[in-house]
Design an enzyme around this catalytic site. Structure first.
Site, PDB file in Angstrom:
ATOM      1  N   LYS A 194      11.420   1.024   2.893  1.00  0.00           N
ATOM      2  CA  LYS A 194      10.598   0.101   2.107  1.00  0.00           C
ATOM      3  C   LYS A 194      11.374  -0.268   0.848  1.00  0.00           C
ATOM      4  O   LYS A 194      11.585   0.563  -0.036  1.00  0.00           O
ATOM      5  CB  LYS A 194       9.265   0.743   1.742  1.00  0.00           C
ATOM      6  CG  LYS A 194       8.327  -0.186   0.977  1.00  0.00           C
ATOM      7  CD  LYS A 194       7.008   0.509   0.694  1.00  0.00           C
ATOM      8  CE  LYS A 194       6.049  -0.406  -0.047  1.00  0.00           C
ATOM      9  NZ  LYS A 194       4.756   0.272  -0.333  1.00  0.00           N
ATOM     10  N   LYS A 247      10.313  -2.778   5.662  1.00  0.00           N
ATOM     11  CA  LYS A 247       9.509  -3.697   4.859  1.00  0.00           C
ATOM     12  C   LYS A 247      10.296  -4.094   3.615  1.00  0.00           C
ATOM     13  O   LYS A 247      10.855  -3.217   2.962  1.00  0.00           O
ATOM     14  CB  LYS A 247       8.192  -3.012   4.472  1.00  0.00           C
ATOM     15  CG  LYS A 247       7.255  -3.882   3.648  1.00  0.00           C
ATOM     16  CD  LYS A 247       5.988  -3.119   3.285  1.00  0.00           C
ATOM     17  CE  LYS A 247       5.083  -3.999   2.431  1.00  0.00           C
ATOM     18  NZ  LYS A 247       3.852  -3.315   2.004  1.00  0.00           N
TER      19      LYS A 247
END
Length: 277
Positions: A194, A247
């Site tokens: 992330k 992400k």
């Protein structure tokens, strides 16, 4: 002999048969933003056509999602502002917004697969993803709370938990907590790679989770690092993650490709319709 690849492009049925990459509706997970209150279906200004829902407005939405053929939802909870505190206690309250939402969705449709976001930023009064020590997030203190959050979601009936905090060691800690409490079969989808990103702005408005000071660069990943992403993914898999996530999605397709080349595990990406989150 001349090789003729066009033989396998001769008609749509043949092309469908040999297509290497396919995306089906069964692959999609629909995000739902759940808020306290009643009779609320409110469009999120930063995410047009995406809504905040109160619990009493979920039934119609869940039925529409199922009618579209979507079998999975991921839940993000937004408590009242006055319920937020330094340790995000509403995140692990057995009667918190997410815990009630899981039970409500399971009442509406027991077969809907419910994934829950495991983090603290929506629930802390400072907006960071963990417990603070002098304005710094304390990694190991935070793990205890993440374990409590994941366990509360499991007890509510979640089908999968998805830690998004980026604390070191959180997958192993959560796995141990779940296993000790009889949830050995509950899968974990880890936000493994992330990245710290300005693309999260619309999402943070939707979830009410922007930090009140500083940023998250001390725990989310540096966008310049790809080898580090592979190390994060490997560590989470070794700790017990069943699915890993990259992400944002579209801006980090190189990371998705590298992960696919190196690991044999399901890979998930997060992208919404307006901005990559």
């Amino acid at each position: 002999m001349l090789r003729r690849p066009r033989r396998l492009r001769i008609n749509s049925a043949t092309r469908n048969l040999v297509r290497e990459t396919k995306l089906n509706i069964e692959d999609l997970i629909y995000p739902l933003f759940i808020v306290e209150g009643e009779n609320i279906k409110r469009e999120i200004s930063s995410l047009p056509d995406v809504y905040h829902f109160s619990l009493d407005m979920l039934e119609e939405e869940i039925k529409e999602i199922k009618d579209l053929g979507i079998e999975h939802v991921i839940l993000f909870g937004i408590p009242h502002d006055h319920e937020k505190d330094a340790c995000g206690s509403e995140a692990y309250n057995e009667n918190g917004i997410i815990q009630r939402a899981v039970r409500k969705i399971k009442e509406i449709d027991p077969d809907m697969n419910v994934v829950t976001d495991v983090c603290m930023c929506e629930y802390t009064d400072h907006g960071h993803c963990g417990i603070l020590d002098n304005h710094n997030v304390n990694n190991d203190k935070t793990l205890v709370y993440l374990g409590e959050i994941a366990l509360s979601h499991a007890k509510a009936g979640a089908d999968m938990v998805a830690p998004s905090d980026m604390m070191d060691g959180r997958i192993g800690y959560i796995r141990e907590v779940l296993d000790k409490n009889g949830f050995e079969s509950l899968p974990i989808m880890s936000y493994a790679a992330k990245y710290s990103s300005a693309f999260y702005g619309p999402f943070r408005e939707a979830a009410g989770s922007a930090p009140s000071f500083g940023d998250r660069k001390g725990y989310q990943m540096d966008p310049a690092n790809s080898r580090e992403a592979m190390a994060e993914i490997e560590a989470d898999l070794n700790e017990g993650a069943d699915v890993i996530m990259v992400k944002p999605a579209m801006s980090y397709l190189d990371i998705v490709k590298e992960a696919r080349d190196k690991i044999n595990a399901p890979i998930c990406v997060y992208k919404d319709r307006k901005s990559v989150v």
